[in-house]
Design a protein around this motif. Structure first.
Motif, PDB file in Angstrom:
ATOM      1  N   UNK A 253      43.524  33.973  36.748  1.00 39.96           N
ATOM      2  CA  UNK A 253      44.689  33.157  37.101  1.00 39.96           C
ATOM      3  C   UNK A 253      44.550  32.636  38.528  1.00 39.96           C
ATOM      4  N   UNK A 254      45.560  31.915  39.008  1.00 40.01           N
ATOM      5  CA  UNK A 254      45.471  31.289  40.334  1.00 40.01           C
ATOM      6  C   UNK A 254      45.492  32.300  41.472  1.00 40.01           C
ATOM      7  N   UNK A 255      45.846  33.564  41.196  1.00 34.97           N
ATOM      8  CA  UNK A 255      45.822  34.616  42.219  1.00 34.97           C
ATOM      9  C   UNK A 255      44.533  35.430  42.185  1.00 34.97           C
ATOM     10  N   UNK A 256      43.640  35.095  41.261  1.00 38.90           N
ATOM     11  CA  UNK A 256      42.387  35.827  41.126  1.00 38.90           C
ATOM     12  C   UNK A 256      42.487  37.030  40.212  1.00 38.90           C
ATOM     13  N   UNK A 257      43.618  37.180  39.511  1.00 39.72           N
ATOM     14  CA  UNK A 257      43.780  38.292  38.569  1.00 39.72           C
ATOM     15  C   UNK A 257      43.209  37.905  37.208  1.00 39.72           C
ATOM     16  N   UNK A 258      42.624  38.866  36.530  1.00 37.54           N
ATOM     17  CA  UNK A 258      41.998  38.605  35.244  1.00 37.54           C
ATOM     18  C   UNK A 258      43.055  38.440  34.151  1.00 37.54           C
ATOM     19  N   UNK A 259      43.031  37.299  33.481  1.00 38.33           N
ATOM     20  CA  UNK A 259      43.908  37.025  32.343  1.00 38.33           C
ATOM     21  C   UNK A 259      43.264  37.577  31.079  1.00 38.33           C
ATOM     22  N   UNK A 260      41.966  37.345  30.928  1.00 32.20           N
ATOM     23  CA  UNK A 260      41.235  37.812  29.745  1.00 32.20           C
ATOM     24  C   UNK A 260      39.762  37.970  30.076  1.00 32.20           C
ATOM     25  N   UNK A 261      39.112  38.881  29.366  1.00 27.13           N
ATOM     26  CA  UNK A 261      37.663  39.082  29.459  1.00 27.13           C
ATOM     27  C   UNK A 261      37.111  38.907  28.055  1.00 27.13           C
ATOM     28  N   UNK A 262      36.065  38.093  27.953  1.00 24.99           N
ATOM     29  CA  UNK A 262      35.480  37.765  26.660  1.00 24.99           C
ATOM     30  C   UNK A 262      34.021  38.181  26.663  1.00 24.99           C
TER      31      UNK A 262
ATOM     32  N   UNK B 136      47.861  26.295  33.966  1.00 20.42           N
ATOM     33  CA  UNK B 136      48.513  27.297  34.822  1.00 20.42           C
ATOM     34  C   UNK B 136      47.657  27.774  35.996  1.00 20.42           C
ATOM     35  N   UNK B 137      46.755  26.953  36.473  1.00 22.95           N
ATOM     36  CA  UNK B 137      45.897  27.359  37.576  1.00 22.95           C
ATOM     37  C   UNK B 137      44.782  28.310  37.163  1.00 22.95           C
ATOM     38  N   UNK B 138      44.569  28.487  35.873  1.00 25.98           N
ATOM     39  CA  UNK B 138      43.514  29.368  35.390  1.00 25.98           C
ATOM     40  C   UNK B 138      42.140  28.752  35.647  1.00 25.98           C
ATOM     41  N   UNK B 139      41.137  29.611  35.718  1.00 29.81           N
ATOM     42  CA  UNK B 139      39.746  29.159  35.822  1.00 29.81           C
ATOM     43  C   UNK B 139      38.873  30.100  34.978  1.00 29.81           C
ATOM     44  N   UNK B 140      37.710  29.623  34.638  1.00 32.03           N
ATOM     45  CA  UNK B 140      36.779  30.395  33.810  1.00 32.03           C
ATOM     46  C   UNK B 140      35.578  30.736  34.669  1.00 32.03           C
ATOM     47  N   UNK B 141      35.201  32.010  34.672  1.00 33.82           N
ATOM     48  CA  UNK B 141      34.038  32.485  35.435  1.00 33.82           C
ATOM     49  C   UNK B 141      33.174  33.324  34.515  1.00 33.82           C
TER      50      UNK B 141
END
Length: 156
Positions: free
Chosen positions: A108-117, A91-96
């Motif tokens: 996500x692809x808009x730069x919004x945080x999906x999850x913080x680990x 889904x266009x996600x990335x891990x930083x």
């Protein structure tokens, strides 16, 4: 939604329990005997909802994520010299994040945080806190954490 991810202390295979803030089991994860890591994920009712499979015979570790039998994405380690990095195809996600300290975010692809680990230190087993913005993303975020943890265990 906040999830607490804890590896079971005595287990022959990878096994984890995932709790919500109230201490209720949300997911359980059972490792399966296979080439590479294969993890089966069950919801609180005991229904199989997801599978994480490591692709074997690859130069760099690659994990496939399945939800209810359908492939939904992959996570592959990138070749780097210092800190580990991953390519996430979902889904266009990335891990930083700060891989050495185990604190990272899924964006996500808009730069919004999906999850913080964040990894909790000073525990007998691997323990993480997963803050998920949308509860519908909890299963996929959990699979990303499981894949990164499995890859790290393979290096240790």
């Amino acid at each position: 939604m906040r999830l607490l991810f804890k590896q079971r202390f005595f287990s022959w295979f990878d096994s984890y329990d995932i709790y919500n803030e109230a201490g209720e089991t949300m997911f359980s994860v059972q490792g399966r005997l296979a080439w590479g890591h294969t993890l089966e994920i069950y919801d609180r009712a005991g229904e199989h909802v997801g599978t994480l499979k490591q692709k074997v015979f690859r130069f760099l570790p690659t994990f496939e994520m399945y939800v209810r039998g359908s492939l939904v994405g992959t996570l592959q380690k990138e070749f780097t010299f210092f800190s580990p990095s991953f390519i996430l195809d979902h889904n266009g996600w990335r891990v930083e994040g700060d891989w050495a300290e185990w604190d990272y975010a899924i964006m996500d692809n808009l730069g919004l945080e999906v999850a913080r680990i964040s990894k909790q230190l000073f525990n007998w087993t691997d323990t993480y806190v997963i803050d998920v913005a949308n509860s519908s993303d909890a299963l996929t975020a959990l699979m990303v954490v499981l894949a990164i943890d499995a890859e790290k265990c393979s290096r240790d």
